[in-house]
Each structure stands twice: as structure tokens, then as C-alpha cells.
Design an enzyme around this catalytic site. Sequence first.
Site, PDB file in Angstrom:
ATOM      1  CB  CYS A  29      -4.126  -9.591   5.814  1.00 23.84           C
ATOM      2  SG  CYS A  29      -2.730  -8.750   6.546  1.00 23.84           S
ATOM      3  CB  CYS A  65      -0.952  -9.467   4.028  1.00 23.53           C
ATOM      4  SG  CYS A  65      -1.131 -10.106   5.704  1.00 23.53           S
TER       5      CYS A  65
END
Length: 107
Positions: A32, A35
Site C-alpha cells: 500500500c 500507507c
Amino acid sequence: MAEIVDVTDASFDGEVLKSETPVLVDFWAEWCAPCRQIAPIVKELADDYGDRLKVVKMNIDESPKTPGTYGIRSIPTLLAFRGGQVVGQLIGARPKAAFQEMLDDIV
């Protein structure tokens, strides 16, 4: 420097739900990009709030049960817990100020 603890499905109850201090949980995954983008902000928050806030990260690929329990559908999602209850939620990469605004109401 504040330590950010990695939690799993097995340790979530003890580290988060039974914590005496408010807890910020960062639900994330290796793949991600957003993230990874907010990871330095999460670290700064841990340092800024120190003993008033516990910051933990949960890899949703390694521990899928807990994110399912809390209805995590997209990441990054950050949930704030106090007394074992969800008291705040932010989804997606946000500026640091957005996280601080949520946390200032909690800690």
C-alpha cells in the site's frame, strides 16, 4: 523516541482493547503506497504524544481477522481506541493536522 508496536490478531486484545492509554491503530499493508506515505507522520504522532498515546500498526495481510471485525475496507485506515471502544477514525492518506485534530479530542 516513542516505540510503535506491531500487533497481530492474537495480541490486539491485550495491546489495544485492554490498554490503559488511548491507542491509535494504523491498519496497513506492505503493498500500500499511501500507507508508506503516512508512515513518517504516524511515527511523528507517536513521538509528539509520547506517554499520552500508544501507537500500534497492524498488517492486514498477516492479521486479517481484526480488520474484518472493524469493517476495514480500504487502507490506510487509522482507528483511535479509548477504553476498548473506537472513538475516532480516519481513512486514507491525510495531512498530519487531520490526525492531530482527531487525537486532540481523545488524549
